[in-house]
Design an enzyme around this catalytic site. Structure first.
Site, PDB file in Angstrom:
ATOM      1  N   HIS A 307       0.855  -1.189   0.000  1.00 21.81           N
ATOM      2  CA  HIS A 307       0.000   0.000   0.000  1.00 21.81           C
ATOM      3  C   HIS A 307       0.887   1.234   0.000  1.00 21.81           C
ATOM      4  O   HIS A 307       1.941   1.230   0.630  1.00 21.81           O
ATOM      5  CB  HIS A 307      -0.915   0.025   1.237  1.00 21.81           C
ATOM      6  CG  HIS A 307      -2.035   0.995   1.099  1.00 21.81           C
ATOM      7  ND1 HIS A 307      -1.883   2.334   1.380  1.00 21.81           N
ATOM      8  CD2 HIS A 307      -3.301   0.828   0.676  1.00 21.81           C
ATOM      9  CE1 HIS A 307      -3.031   2.943   1.142  1.00 21.81           C
ATOM     10  NE2 HIS A 307      -3.907   2.070   0.708  1.00 21.81           N
ATOM     11  N   ASP A 365      -7.926  -5.385   0.091  1.00 20.45           N
ATOM     12  CA  ASP A 365      -8.435  -6.061  -1.098  1.00 20.45           C
ATOM     13  C   ASP A 365      -8.130  -7.551  -1.094  1.00 20.45           C
ATOM     14  O   ASP A 365      -8.835  -8.344  -1.709  1.00 20.45           O
ATOM     15  CB  ASP A 365      -7.841  -5.431  -2.364  1.00 20.45           C
ATOM     16  CG  ASP A 365      -8.444  -4.067  -2.633  1.00 20.45           C
ATOM     17  OD1 ASP A 365      -9.600  -3.876  -2.247  1.00 20.45           O
ATOM     18  OD2 ASP A 365      -7.763  -3.209  -3.206  1.00 20.45           O
TER      19      ASP A 365
HETATM   20  N1  ACO Z   1       4.433  -7.434  -4.987  1.00 21.24           N
HETATM   21  C1  ACO Z   1       5.783  -7.363  -5.140  1.00 21.24           C
HETATM   22  N2  ACO Z   1       6.513  -6.254  -4.924  1.00 21.24           N
HETATM   23  C2  ACO Z   1       5.866  -5.147  -4.562  1.00 21.24           C
HETATM   24  C3  ACO Z   1       4.465  -5.126  -4.392  1.00 21.24           C
HETATM   25  C4  ACO Z   1       3.751  -6.318  -4.609  1.00 21.24           C
HETATM   26  N3  ACO Z   1       2.407  -6.363  -4.443  1.00 21.24           N
HETATM   27  N4  ACO Z   1       4.062  -3.879  -4.029  1.00 21.24           N
HETATM   28  C5  ACO Z   1       5.188  -3.150  -3.960  1.00 21.24           C
HETATM   29  N5  ACO Z   1       6.271  -3.904  -4.288  1.00 21.24           N
HETATM   30  C6  ACO Z   1       7.679  -3.466  -4.277  1.00 21.24           C
HETATM   31  C7  ACO Z   1       8.022  -2.657  -5.533  1.00 21.24           C
HETATM   32  O1  ACO Z   1       8.537  -3.468  -6.550  1.00 21.24           O
HETATM   33  C8  ACO Z   1       9.042  -1.682  -4.982  1.00 21.24           C
HETATM   34  O2  ACO Z   1      10.268  -2.345  -4.892  1.00 21.24           O
HETATM   35  P1  ACO Z   1      11.673  -1.526  -5.095  1.00 21.24           P
HETATM   36  O3  ACO Z   1      11.699  -0.495  -4.014  1.00 21.24           O
HETATM   37  O4  ACO Z   1      12.728  -2.573  -4.949  1.00 21.24           O
HETATM   38  O5  ACO Z   1      11.594  -0.910  -6.456  1.00 21.24           O
HETATM   39  C9  ACO Z   1       8.589  -1.408  -3.563  1.00 21.24           C
HETATM   40  O6  ACO Z   1       7.842  -2.576  -3.178  1.00 21.24           O
HETATM   41  C10 ACO Z   1       7.681  -0.173  -3.424  1.00 21.24           C
HETATM   42  O7  ACO Z   1       6.635  -0.304  -4.362  1.00 21.24           O
HETATM   43  P2  ACO Z   1       6.026   0.903  -5.190  1.00 21.24           P
HETATM   44  O8  ACO Z   1       5.367   0.394  -6.400  1.00 21.24           O
HETATM   45  O9  ACO Z   1       7.071   1.974  -5.355  1.00 21.24           O
HETATM   46  O10 ACO Z   1       4.958   1.446  -4.140  1.00 21.24           O
HETATM   47  P3  ACO Z   1       3.701   2.349  -4.467  1.00 21.24           P
HETATM   48  O11 ACO Z   1       3.396   3.048  -3.209  1.00 21.24           O
HETATM   49  O12 ACO Z   1       3.954   3.193  -5.673  1.00 21.24           O
HETATM   50  O13 ACO Z   1       2.556   1.306  -4.851  1.00 21.24           O
HETATM   51  C11 ACO Z   1       0.815  -0.290  -4.614  1.00 21.24           C
HETATM   52  C12 ACO Z   1       1.626   0.836  -3.943  1.00 21.24           C
HETATM   53  C13 ACO Z   1       0.329   0.197  -5.987  1.00 21.24           C
HETATM   54  C14 ACO Z   1      -0.394  -0.610  -3.769  1.00 21.24           C
HETATM   55  C15 ACO Z   1       1.731  -1.537  -4.771  1.00 21.24           C
HETATM   56  O14 ACO Z   1       2.090  -2.025  -3.486  1.00 21.24           O
HETATM   57  C16 ACO Z   1       1.059  -2.657  -5.580  1.00 21.24           C
HETATM   58  O15 ACO Z   1       1.155  -2.645  -6.804  1.00 21.24           O
HETATM   59  N6  ACO Z   1       0.349  -3.618  -4.905  1.00 21.24           N
HETATM   60  C17 ACO Z   1      -0.383  -4.654  -5.596  1.00 21.24           C
HETATM   61  C18 ACO Z   1      -1.743  -4.115  -6.044  1.00 21.24           C
HETATM   62  C19 ACO Z   1      -2.687  -3.927  -4.875  1.00 21.24           C
HETATM   63  O16 ACO Z   1      -2.883  -4.811  -4.055  1.00 21.24           O
HETATM   64  N7  ACO Z   1      -3.340  -2.739  -4.863  1.00 21.24           N
HETATM   65  C20 ACO Z   1      -4.359  -2.425  -3.844  1.00 21.24           C
HETATM   66  C21 ACO Z   1      -3.929  -1.287  -3.001  1.00 21.24           C
HETATM   67  S1  ACO Z   1      -5.089  -1.027  -1.706  1.00 21.24           S
HETATM   68  C22 ACO Z   1      -6.377  -0.162  -2.394  1.00 21.24           C
HETATM   69  O17 ACO Z   1      -6.316   0.498  -3.380  1.00 21.24           O
HETATM   70  C23 ACO Z   1      -7.625  -0.296  -1.677  1.00 21.24           C
END
Ligand code: ACO
Length: 431
Positions: A307, A365
């Protein structure tokens, strides 16, 4: 106390700029950068990681502590003691309703649940296999054409009527988008039911059989609505605010919010989680998927994990996790292979160094998808249900934005990285 400030100092000159620091009632300090553009400087923050796009008194999140408050009330207390109608009132009006106010509010919402009769024909323009979210984006946007008498954002009475209409009619639209997929007749809302039971009725009843919504499932669904009702300036709420900042009508703005919510990184994650679990298929393949999620060259991510704001357990996820176990117990589904797989994946990811180090916890979710599937709701409806609940938040955020004297049209700038000025070349001189 005198105004606290921060001073920007340029490394290549003596130039300094002093900026005021703003303090909210809770949460981080905010540097007021509004004067920068008139001094020829912009701030750069793609994805708005460090940007407070507005001031708001609706919802507060502390991502490090895992706190979520609606109008100051902790989400745990609201999930335990309140219900979605009360929470919607709270979000819209700022205070919990008195008994009398609640009766009036629920009654008004109830009497707005019917759709304009011609909207039925509007549904029939979609393909039968249209995704419910596609139908919702189109149909909620089309409310602008059906309810023109409540589409002026600058008229307080019209704003109020639009808010009631959205809160009341979006569940009918969501349920009908499912019925349309199935090829079953649309079921009209029934005023004898509470909000969640009425939604279950419109989704699952048919004209040929008696249908009584299960009160345990209705309560679980109502809790899902409460947990999803608002979440401060997330992608979809920001979309609603940006759309509304130009003076667009509320139905068009909420249709924009639904479109933004649909993405798998936002509300679409609940559907994507179940699709992922089905893809994994068997606990023996979890390792392979965890490896893929960690691999920077693979675009796969573990859906339902991580998140932007929570670097601790999402408090909604903690509550939904409990609801998940309650519902699986109630329905005797703990041994269902898919649910077992989900619980195993949760355990492995929670112990895996990559996920622990990056503070990637299961989010709301992850569990809400499992709960809804256990309730017999098809995957394609998960995000539509999220949209239905978030309508309360979108409406509250939109109303706050429209009424705010600080609000101006949302117009970000950019760091231009394109070509510098050059002269047009005739065709025979190109290439
Ligand atoms: N699986 C694997 N790696 C992940 C995941 C994941 N679900 N989420 C984040 N990471 C990693 C990224 O690769 C990144 O790694 P790095 O620092 O080595 O490059 C690090 O964690 C940070 O991730 P970001 O994408 O920069 O974080 P951001 O805050 O932009 O994204 C998000 C947050 C979109 C929720 C992300 O965690 C994700 O894509 N999760 C999966 C989709 C999801 O479950 N979304 C629901 C969110 S809750 C809602 O909307 C109600």
């Amino acid at each position: 106390m005198s105004q606290r400030t921060v001073t920007l100092k340029f490394s290549d000159s003596d130039r300094t700029i002093e900026l005021p620091i703003m303090e909210g009632t809770l949460g981080p300090d905010v540097i007021d950068t509004r004067s920068l553009s008139s001094q020829g400087i912009l701030t750069y923050d793609p994805g708005f990681l460090s940007t407070a796009s507005c001031s708001s008194n609706i919802t507060f999140i502390d991502g490090d502590e895992g706190l979520l408050y609606y109008r100051g009330y902790p989400i745990e207390q609201l999930a335990e003691h309140s219900d979605f109608m009360e929470v919607s009132y709270l979000l819209m009006h700022g205070e919990l309703p008195t008994a009398e106010q609640k009766v009036k509010f629920v009654d008004t919402v109830r009497h707005h649940t019917l759709l304009h009769d011609l909207m039925g024909s509007f549904f029939r323009g979609f393909r039968r296999d249209a995704h419910p979210m596609a139908v919702m984006v189109g149909t909620v946007g089309a409310m602008s054409a059906f309810y023109r008498d409540s589409s002026d954002p600058f008229d307080a009475k019209q704003r109020e009527v639009a808010a009631y209409r959205l809160l009341a009619k979006v569940p009918t639209i969501a349920a009908w988008s499912y019925k349309y997929n199935l090829g079953e007749p649309f079921m009209y809302p029934q005023n004898r039911f509470d909000y969640a039971s009425n939604f279950l009725y419109m989704m699952f009843a048919t004209p040929s059989e008696d249908y009584q919504p299960n009160p345990v499932l209705a309560r679980a669904l109502d809790r899902i609505f409460v947990l999803h009702a608002d979440h401060e300036q997330n992608a979809s709420s920001s979309t609603v605010r940006v759309a509304g900042s130009s003076g667009a009508n509320p139905f068009a703005c909420v249709a924009g919010g639904i479109a933004s919510l649909w993405g798998p990184l936002h509300g679409g994650a609940n559907e994507a989680t179940l699709t992922m679990l089905e893809q994994i298929g068997d606990a023996s393949r979890i390792g392979e998927y965890i490896r893929r999620a960690k691999d920077k060259t693979d675009s796969f991510r573990l859906m339902g994990f991580g998140h932007r704001v929570y670097k601790n357990m999402d408090p909604r996820a903690a509550i939904m996790r409990q609801t998940c176990h309650d519902v699986l117990n109630e329905l005797g589904l703990h041994d269902d292979p898919l649910f077992k797989l989900a619980l195993k994946l949760e355990k492995i990811a929670l112990e895996d160094e990559y996920f622990v180090d990056k503070k990637l916890y299961p989010n709301v979710d992850f569990y809400s998808g499992i709960v809804m599937r256990a309730m017999g709701i098809p995957n394609s409806m998960f995000t539509a249900i999220f949209a239905l609940a978030r309508t309360a938040g979108w409406v509250a955020q939109w109303m706050e934005m429209v009424a705010s004297p600080e609000q101006r049209i949302a117009r970000p700038r950019q760091l231009y990285t394109g070509s510098i000025r050059r002269d047009f070349l005739p065709m025979d001189q190109r290439g």
